[in-house]
Design an enzyme around this catalytic site. Structure first.
Site, short mmCIF file in Angstrom:
data_model
loop_
_atom_site.label_atom_id
_atom_site.label_comp_id
_atom_site.label_asym_id
_atom_site.label_seq_id
_atom_site.Cartn_x
_atom_site.Cartn_y
_atom_site.Cartn_z
N LYS A 1 -12.00 -7.35 -7.69
CA LYS A 1 -12.53 -6.06 -8.11
C LYS A 1 -11.52 -5.25 -8.91
CE LYS A 1 -15.64 -5.80 -4.69
NZ LYS A 1 -15.78 -5.71 -3.25
N LYS B 1 0.83 -1.21 0.00
CA LYS B 1 0.00 0.00 0.00
C LYS B 1 0.86 1.25 0.00
CE LYS B 1 -4.34 -1.46 0.25
NZ LYS B 1 -4.78 -1.89 -1.04
N LYS C 1 -7.71 -15.28 -10.49
CA LYS C 1 -8.59 -14.90 -9.38
C LYS C 1 -9.54 -13.79 -9.77
CE LYS C 1 -8.57 -13.72 -4.54
NZ LYS C 1 -8.05 -12.76 -3.60
#
Ligand code: TRP
Length: 328
Positions: free
Chosen positions: A197, A111, A194
């Site tokens: 989103k 992140k 996979k």
């Protein structure tokens, strides 16, 4: 009955990957365990300081959870930010969480790379907040995906450290809970491994029939097998994984036989698959619409969930305060 906790960040609608990877397991668990399922809206602030519509995002997930069959009379379903007890435990856990170990977390490093201008303290202490979510109910089992393993290790470490520091045997060490050997991984339709989103390869529970058909027809395939009984490449295996999940056995066997005899027609397979996915989603979709239209009911269910969660949370917190040495 053993206590189970799991949370999901409200970042849009649920997709088939969420359903078969998580929600379907929650449905089984709610009858056998003392389950808490919550919507982690505080956690979403770690990446987005000013989310668009916090209340509405939580309602969306709640409506979808209910439409899937999570039962607020059996499980405790709540919104994280409604249970402020979590924050006090988060503070105590943070006092014994070290910069070095937090910085070494893979998700933090990732992140920090993705949002170099917003490497905030909340991001750094994401694992302590998650540990607080779990430990506040003294949960022993946490159904999560493999990507959460490091966070789970931290939660166990924080539980152990607390027990050791105050010389108590208070927090159980929560274990990750997978179903079968591994959580089912739902592939993406773009040939990737996979459904996710961020990869834009999802079929959402909310998708209408036409959208489902369009997405399935666009799924990546190859030029077809040339040798009988050959192994399927990943993109084809993915389609069969879907057939296995949503279609009946005859359908699966039919196309498998066609594959083995090199007579497979991907167009037919996809049409059938789209139909079966739609058959699966349609009743859920209708219920999502019903719940979404009834915000009053959704808010009532969230309130009822928050009250149940607070009961368990305040009991834990009271004992924690006592152990540390605060006035009761
Ligand atoms: N970190 C989890 C995820 O991204 C969400 C989460 C927050 C969670 N708190 C939790 C999951 C507590 C299980 C238990 O998927």
């Amino acid at each position: 009955m053993e206590t189970v906790v799991s949370g999901i960040r409200p970042t849009g609608n649920l997709h088939l990957g969420n359903y078969f990877g998580a929600v379907k397991n929650f449905l089984q668990m709610q009858n056998d365990y003392n389950c808490s399922f919550f919507i982690a809206d505080w956690h979403s602030l770690t990446t987005t300081a000013k989310p668009e519509n916090i209340v509405q995002s939580a309602r969306t997930i709640l409506a979808e959870y209910l439409a899937c069959g999570l039962d607020p009379d059996i499980a405790t379903i709540y919104v994280q930010s409604d249970v402020k007890e979590v924050l006090e435990l988060y503070l105590y856990l943070n006092m014994n969480a070290y910069l070095g170990e937090l910085e070494r977390t893979t998700t933090f490093k990732e992140k920090a790379r993705q949002q170099p201008n917003n490497v905030n303290a909340g991001l750094l202490t994401y694992p302590t907040l998650m540990a607080a979510d779990i430990l506040i109910h003294k949960a022993v089992k946490v159904p999560v995906g493999k990507d959460q393993e490091q966070n789970m290790e931290m939660a166990r470490k924080f539980a152990r450290r607390f027990n050791h520091l105050y010389e108590v045997d208070f927090f159980p060490e929560p274990e990750s809970f997978y179903f079968g050997k591994e959580a089912i991984k739902i592939p993406g339709l773009d040939g990737s491994g996979k459904m996710g989103k961020s990869d834009g390869n999802c079929i959402y529970l909310m998708d209408d029939e036409k959208t489902i058909r369009q997405k399935v027809m666009k799924a990546v395939t190859d030029s077809g097998p040339t040798k009988a009984n050959s192994e399927k490449p990943e993109v084809i295996e993915n389609l069969f994984t879907f057939l296995d999940i949503v279609s009946d056995k005859e359908t699966y066997d039919f196309y498998n036989e066609q594959w083995n005899t090199c007579s497979i027609r991907y167009g037919d397979l996809k049409k059938q698959l789209a139909e079966d996915i739609n058959k699966f989603c349609a009743p859920i979709r209708e219920k999502i619409k019903e719940y979404s239209a009834n915000t009053e009911l959704l808010d009532k269910i969230a309130k009822q969930g928050a009250e149940k969660a607070q009961e368990s949370a305040s009991k834990t917190l009271k004992e924690v305060r006592q152990i540390i040495g605060f006035r009761p």
